[in-house]
Enzyme design. Structure first.
Site, mmCIF file in Angstrom:
data_model
loop_
_atom_site.group_PDB
_atom_site.id
_atom_site.type_symbol
_atom_site.label_atom_id
_atom_site.label_comp_id
_atom_site.label_asym_id
_atom_site.label_seq_id
_atom_site.Cartn_x
_atom_site.Cartn_y
_atom_site.Cartn_z
ATOM 1 N N THR A 1 0.361 -21.647 -60.795
ATOM 2 C CA THR A 1 1.225 -22.623 -60.128
ATOM 3 C C THR A 1 0.658 -24.036 -60.279
ATOM 4 O O THR A 1 1.369 -24.965 -60.674
ATOM 5 C CB THR A 1 1.377 -22.270 -58.629
ATOM 6 N N ASP B 1 -2.249 -24.958 -50.601
ATOM 7 C CA ASP B 1 -2.928 -24.102 -49.629
ATOM 8 C C ASP B 1 -3.869 -23.129 -50.338
ATOM 9 O O ASP B 1 -5.021 -22.982 -49.964
ATOM 10 C CB ASP B 1 -1.921 -23.345 -48.753
ATOM 11 N N ILE B 2 -3.367 -22.468 -51.393
ATOM 12 C CA ILE B 2 -4.193 -21.452 -52.044
ATOM 13 C C ILE B 2 -4.008 -21.479 -53.556
ATOM 14 O O ILE B 2 -2.889 -21.678 -54.049
ATOM 15 C CB ILE B 2 -3.880 -20.040 -51.482
ATOM 16 N N VAL B 3 -5.103 -21.334 -54.270
ATOM 17 C CA VAL B 3 -5.060 -21.150 -55.718
ATOM 18 C C VAL B 3 -5.518 -19.725 -55.985
ATOM 19 O O VAL B 3 -6.641 -19.348 -55.628
ATOM 20 C CB VAL B 3 -5.955 -22.164 -56.452
ATOM 21 N N ASP B 4 -4.608 -18.957 -56.586
ATOM 22 C CA ASP B 4 -4.865 -17.536 -56.820
ATOM 23 C C ASP B 4 -5.103 -17.353 -58.327
ATOM 24 O O ASP B 4 -6.228 -17.494 -58.811
ATOM 25 C CB ASP B 4 -3.643 -16.761 -56.298
ATOM 26 N N LYS C 1 -9.143 -18.181 -54.668
ATOM 27 C CA LYS C 1 -9.661 -16.842 -54.989
ATOM 28 C C LYS C 1 -10.289 -16.934 -56.370
ATOM 29 O O LYS C 1 -9.613 -16.787 -57.387
ATOM 30 C CB LYS C 1 -8.516 -15.827 -54.999
ATOM 31 N N GLY D 1 -3.998 -19.441 -60.477
ATOM 32 C CA GLY D 1 -4.075 -20.809 -60.995
ATOM 33 C C GLY D 1 -2.817 -21.241 -61.743
ATOM 34 O O GLY D 1 -2.694 -22.401 -62.133
ATOM 35 N N LYS E 1 5.830 -23.399 -49.622
ATOM 36 C CA LYS E 1 5.826 -23.803 -48.230
ATOM 37 C C LYS E 1 4.409 -23.888 -47.661
ATOM 38 O O LYS E 1 4.144 -24.591 -46.696
ATOM 39 C CB LYS E 1 6.595 -22.767 -47.385
HETATM 40 C C1 PRP Z 1 1.284 -19.534 -53.087
HETATM 41 C C2 PRP Z 1 0.536 -20.856 -52.994
HETATM 42 C C3 PRP Z 1 0.573 -21.370 -54.387
HETATM 43 C C4 PRP Z 1 0.643 -20.121 -55.236
HETATM 44 C C5 PRP Z 1 -0.704 -19.851 -55.831
HETATM 45 O O1 PRP Z 1 2.625 -19.755 -52.903
HETATM 46 O O2 PRP Z 1 1.114 -21.735 -52.090
HETATM 47 O O3 PRP Z 1 1.674 -22.223 -54.596
HETATM 48 O O4 PRP Z 1 1.024 -19.034 -54.388
HETATM 49 O O5 PRP Z 1 -0.664 -18.715 -56.680
HETATM 50 P P1 PRP Z 1 -1.126 -18.790 -58.203
HETATM 51 O O6 PRP Z 1 -2.427 -19.531 -58.259
HETATM 52 O O7 PRP Z 1 -1.296 -17.326 -58.562
HETATM 53 O O8 PRP Z 1 -0.058 -19.444 -58.993
HETATM 54 P P2 PRP Z 1 3.642 -18.578 -52.537
HETATM 55 O O9 PRP Z 1 4.287 -18.079 -53.790
HETATM 56 O O10 PRP Z 1 2.944 -17.566 -51.675
HETATM 57 O O11 PRP Z 1 4.771 -19.332 -51.727
HETATM 58 P P3 PRP Z 1 4.750 -20.028 -50.269
HETATM 59 O O12 PRP Z 1 3.694 -21.118 -50.308
HETATM 60 O O13 PRP Z 1 6.128 -20.581 -50.149
HETATM 61 O O14 PRP Z 1 4.421 -18.978 -49.247
#
Ligand code: PRP
Length: 176
Positions: free
Chosen positions: A105, A98-101, A129, A103, A41
């Protein structure tokens, strides 16, 4: 949970989104339509602002992905929750995150999209990050590198809270 403190101000977020939109518009100029694929989302607000500032033709698609969880721990595997409605064969795809943690996903998504024979696949992420990455993944358009803190706002949540904040803030999760 603590109240969010500002990490990246609304003005800085808006300025950077404008810069990314200008860069993307320059790079895709004359290439026809781009397909923006936002990952739900968290990317919904970033997609809304970015897409409105692009000067090139675009269409919007959404996908939803989720990490497999084993009790309270992440197994690291990614699961497709909601797929595209249309074929991307022969299209120029820009994934909007939105965010790459870790990586994981984005890596999973890029590999999946490539099997569908798009003309190209590039990636755009608002924040990364950098110190957390476990999987190498190229980000073609990056907003900000951030430290390993829990960020909320501008689409990002903590337990579904704070997504609507106009800035990117930091919260201290309970028990941390
Ligand atoms: C977040 C973000 C990415 C993922 C990144 O989604 O939107 O899709 O985590 O993490 P990774 O790099 O460790 O894979 P989240 O699971 O928080 O879901 P949301 O966007 O629905 O809040």
């Amino acid at each position: 949970m603590s109240d969010p403190t500002v990490l990246i101000s609304e003005a800085d977020v808006q300025r950077r989104v404008g810069e990314l939109a200008a860069e993307i518009s320059r790079d895709y100029d004359g290439m026809g339509e781009i397909t923006l694929i936002a990952v739900l989302k968290g990317a919904f607000i970033f997609l809304a602002d970015l897409s409105r500032r692009l000067a090139v033709p675009r269409r919007i698609e959404f996908m939803a992905l989720s990490s497999y969880e084993d009790g309270s721990t992440h197994s690291g595997a990614v699961r497709l929750v909601m797929d595209l409605r249309e074929s991307i064969e022969g299209r120029h795809v820009l994934v909007v995150e939105d965010i790459v943690d870790t990586g994981r996903t984005l890596h999973y998504l890029i590999e999946l999209l490539r099997t569908r024979e798009p003309a190209s696949v590039r990636t755009c992420a608002l924040v990364r990050k950098k110190d957390r990455h476990e999987v190498e993944v190229a980000i073609d358009y990056l907003g900000f590198d951030i430290p390993d803190v829990w960020v909320v706002g501008y689409g990002l949540d903590y337990d579904e809270q704070h997504r609507a904040l106009p800035y990117i803030g930091v919260v201290e999760p309970e028990g941390a």
